[in-house]
Design a protein around this motif. Structure first.
Motif, short mmCIF file in Angstrom:
data_model
loop_
_atom_site.label_atom_id
_atom_site.label_comp_id
_atom_site.label_asym_id
_atom_site.label_seq_id
_atom_site.Cartn_x
_atom_site.Cartn_y
_atom_site.Cartn_z
N ASN A 79 -21.03 -29.30 -50.31
CA ASN A 79 -21.56 -30.27 -49.20
C ASN A 79 -20.53 -31.08 -48.40
O ASN A 79 -20.47 -32.19 -48.74
CB ASN A 79 -22.58 -30.56 -49.77
CG ASN A 79 -23.49 -31.12 -48.50
OD1 ASN A 79 -23.23 -30.95 -47.25
ND2 ASN A 79 -24.76 -31.92 -48.98
N ASP A 86 -27.75 -37.09 -50.03
CA ASP A 86 -28.02 -35.70 -49.50
C ASP A 86 -28.69 -35.98 -48.26
O ASP A 86 -29.85 -36.21 -48.10
CB ASP A 86 -29.07 -34.99 -50.67
CG ASP A 86 -29.27 -33.55 -50.17
OD1 ASP A 86 -28.68 -33.06 -49.52
OD2 ASP A 86 -30.25 -33.36 -50.79
N THR A 94 -33.06 -29.46 -45.93
CA THR A 94 -33.25 -28.34 -47.12
C THR A 94 -34.77 -27.97 -47.24
O THR A 94 -35.70 -28.86 -47.02
CB THR A 94 -32.92 -28.81 -48.65
OG1 THR A 94 -33.03 -27.80 -49.34
CG2 THR A 94 -33.47 -29.99 -48.98
#
Length: 176
Positions: free
Chosen positions: A12, A21, A25
């Motif tokens: 990533n 993050d 998703t």
């Protein structure tokens, strides 16, 4: 074993500092039967009927937020088999999935909840219905595949929306 140069080390590259993050998703966390009702109201007479039943299949999709990142998607399916002599069976299923969605815009969350998640859940709900009908003493009912994305787009067009309303349900049905 792969050489060190062949191993992906940064899966990533757009991640923020300290491994934050930030990529969108979504996925199914868990799935389960929330409610199942099977009725065989004319048994044992219905086992003597020779006429092929007329099937009425209806479904509804709902989404209920559990928290900021988890939504319960509910696929309700109702199947009724009738002949001139009466109702052979009625099966009503509420099949749910907990869907995790993170870092997604609201319109994408809505689309995933009402089009993609039901597509993932449907094969399992289909199997539950087939088993329930078989366990009621009839030939298993194998529901035809459903184009959830097409239905989603159709429902938005019928409501005259370019986007979404944030809440609601998608409904449909088929008669065989």
């Amino acid at each position: 074993m792969a050489d060190e140069g062949d191993v992906l080390t940064d899966l990533n590259p757009g991640a923020g500092a300290n491994g934050a993050d930030t990529a969108p998703t979504a996925g199914i966390i868990s799935q389960y039967v929330k409610d199942l009702s099977v009725e065989n109201p004319k048994a044992p007479e219905s086992f003597q009927w020779n006429e092929a039943p007329e099937l009425d299949v209806q479904f509804n999709i709902g989404a209920n937020p559990v928290n900021d990142e988890v939504t319960e998607v509910e696929l309700k399916i109702s199947c009724t088999a009738k002949t001139a002599q009466g109702t052979a069976y009625i099966v009503e299923l509420s099949y749910c999935g907990l869907v995790g969605m993170r870092n997604m815009p609201d319109d994408q969350k809505h689309m995933f909840s009402y089009a993609e998640a039901p597509r993932f859940l449907f094969p399992f709900a289909r199997a539950v219905i087939a088993d329930a009908v078989r366990n009621a003493g009839f030939a298993p009912l194998m529901l035809d595949p459903i184009d959830f994305q097409g239905l989603y787009i159709q429902q938005l067009q019928q409501r005259g929306e370019a986007g979404f309303s944030g809440e609601g349900s998608i409904t449909g049905g088929e008669a065989n």
